[in-house]
Design a protein around this motif. Structure first.
Motif, short mmCIF file in Angstrom:
data_model
loop_
_atom_site.label_atom_id
_atom_site.label_comp_id
_atom_site.label_asym_id
_atom_site.label_seq_id
_atom_site.Cartn_x
_atom_site.Cartn_y
_atom_site.Cartn_z
N SER A 250 0.81 -1.22 0.00
CA SER A 250 0.00 0.00 0.00
C SER A 250 0.85 1.27 0.00
O SER A 250 0.32 2.37 -0.17
CB SER A 250 -0.95 0.00 1.21
OG SER A 250 -0.22 0.12 2.43
N TRP A 252 2.57 2.34 -2.30
CA TRP A 252 2.41 3.00 -3.59
C TRP A 252 1.26 3.99 -3.60
O TRP A 252 1.22 4.89 -4.46
CB TRP A 252 2.21 1.95 -4.69
CG TRP A 252 3.47 1.22 -5.01
CD1 TRP A 252 3.89 0.03 -4.49
CD2 TRP A 252 4.53 1.68 -5.87
NE1 TRP A 252 5.13 -0.30 -4.99
CE2 TRP A 252 5.53 0.69 -5.85
CE3 TRP A 252 4.67 2.81 -6.66
CZ2 TRP A 252 6.70 0.82 -6.60
CZ3 TRP A 252 5.84 2.93 -7.41
CH2 TRP A 252 6.83 1.94 -7.38
N TRP A 253 0.33 3.85 -2.70
CA TRP A 253 -0.82 4.77 -2.62
C TRP A 253 -0.79 5.52 -1.30
O TRP A 253 -1.82 5.89 -0.76
CB TRP A 253 -2.13 3.99 -2.77
CG TRP A 253 -2.19 3.30 -4.10
CD1 TRP A 253 -2.66 3.83 -5.27
CD2 TRP A 253 -1.75 1.98 -4.40
NE1 TRP A 253 -2.53 2.92 -6.29
CE2 TRP A 253 -1.97 1.76 -5.78
CE3 TRP A 253 -1.19 0.94 -3.65
CZ2 TRP A 253 -1.66 0.56 -6.42
CZ3 TRP A 253 -0.85 -0.25 -4.29
CH2 TRP A 253 -1.09 -0.43 -5.65
N ARG A 254 0.42 5.78 -0.80
CA ARG A 254 0.58 6.36 0.54
C ARG A 254 -0.04 7.73 0.67
O ARG A 254 -0.49 8.12 1.74
CB ARG A 254 2.05 6.40 0.92
CG ARG A 254 2.95 7.19 -0.03
CD ARG A 254 4.42 6.86 0.22
NE ARG A 254 5.33 7.58 -0.65
CZ ARG A 254 5.60 7.24 -1.91
NH1 ARG A 254 4.98 6.20 -2.44
NH2 ARG A 254 6.46 7.93 -2.62
N HIS A 256 -2.81 8.62 -0.31
CA HIS A 256 -4.24 8.48 -0.04
C HIS A 256 -4.49 7.82 1.33
O HIS A 256 -5.63 7.74 1.77
CB HIS A 256 -4.90 7.61 -1.11
CG HIS A 256 -4.78 8.17 -2.48
ND1 HIS A 256 -5.31 9.40 -2.85
CD2 HIS A 256 -4.16 7.69 -3.60
CE1 HIS A 256 -5.03 9.63 -4.12
NE2 HIS A 256 -4.33 8.63 -4.59
N ASN A 257 -3.40 7.37 1.97
CA ASN A 257 -3.56 6.63 3.22
C ASN A 257 -3.15 7.43 4.45
O ASN A 257 -3.13 6.91 5.55
CB ASN A 257 -2.72 5.33 3.17
CG ASN A 257 -3.21 4.41 2.07
OD1 ASN A 257 -4.38 4.39 1.74
ND2 ASN A 257 -2.28 3.62 1.50
#
Length: 258
Positions: A250, A252-254, A256-257
């Motif tokens: 995840s 790679w989508w940090r 959004h996190n």
């Protein structure tokens, strides 16, 4: 003090009939750059007339013929001319260029192909051939900016390790997975939308560009290192620790996190 860079006004494209060579030649021409095009057979008389006065010679040729092409063009070049390439691997080609050419060297790698998706920022990795090639790097970065690309400086080690993951491992893991999946009888009846997307994304790489990716993988000294690291993560999956892998993936989508 590092010398000021001289702006690039003329480029000789070697391999101009190839997809990338033709694409870049057209881009340069549209930006007002004087472009001379060369392709096989490379004739000594034409090279002698055309290479001495250009600001940059850009090699758009396979890594497998790099040394042969260098032997043909180097005798006709001006010592101030920038020698550059567009290959997906930088270690070997840069070593070959340094052995043959005493002038400025810049390894470039456009991180895109001749068809650029509308939502993709066309960036180019730039690797100096020698520590003293900073002015040449700036000149090439300026040229790229003038044709609508952006460049960033890297090292051959950083670049080739990244490409071992993004190109070599992506190819080898994809073909291994798809070869594994076909071992199950009637599996094509069970294709889901997510699996279909994976098939669609891999189709060109496997059915059209397989030879290219094999060549790139063989030329990258870090390919096997990437495979060994991937095998270690597969061992984590085999042990059942999927939560850990999902958490790491995840990253790679940090944005959004957080």
């Amino acid at each position: 003090m590092e010398p000021a860079f001289n702006r690039i006004h003329s480029v000789a494209v070697i391999g101009a009939k190839g997809q990338m060579g033709n694409f870049l030649a057209l881009k340069f021409e549209k930006a007002g750059i004087l472009v001379s095009r060369y392709d096989q057979p490379l004739k000594s008389a034409e090279l002698e007339r055309g290479l001495f006065n250009v600001d940059m010679v850009l090699l758009c040729v396979p890594v497998t013929v790099m040394e042969e092409v260098l032997d043909l063009i180097i005798p006709h070049m001006n010592e101030k001319t920038i020698l550059a390439d567009v290959g997906s691997v930088k270690g070997g080609p840069l070593r070959q260029m340094r052995r043959k050419w005493k002038g400025p060297i810049v390894g470039t790698h456009p991180l895109f192909g001749p068809v650029i998706p509308s939502d993709f920022d066309p960036t180019v990795a730039l690797v100096p051939g020698r520590p003293e090639d900073g002015a040449a790097i700036k000149a090439v970065a300026d040229l790229l900016e003038r044709v609508g690309f952006s460049g960033f400086e890297s090292t051959k080690e950083e670049h080739d390790r990244a490409m071992a993951m993004i190109q070599s491992l992506n190819f080898s893991s994809s073909i291994a997975f798809l070869a594994c999946a076909r071992e199950l009888p009637n599996i094509e009846k069970f294709v889901t939308p997510s699996f279909r997307r994976r098939l669609d994304s891999a189709r060109k790489m496997v059915t059209q560009d397989s030879e290219l990716f094999v060549t790139i993988s063989d030329a990258n000294e870090y390919s096997h290192e990437a495979i060994r690291l991937f095998r270690a993560f597969l061992s984590v999956a085999a042990a059942g620790d999927m939560d850990l892998l999902s958490e790491r993936a995840s990253w790679w989508w940090r944005e959004h996190n957080t």
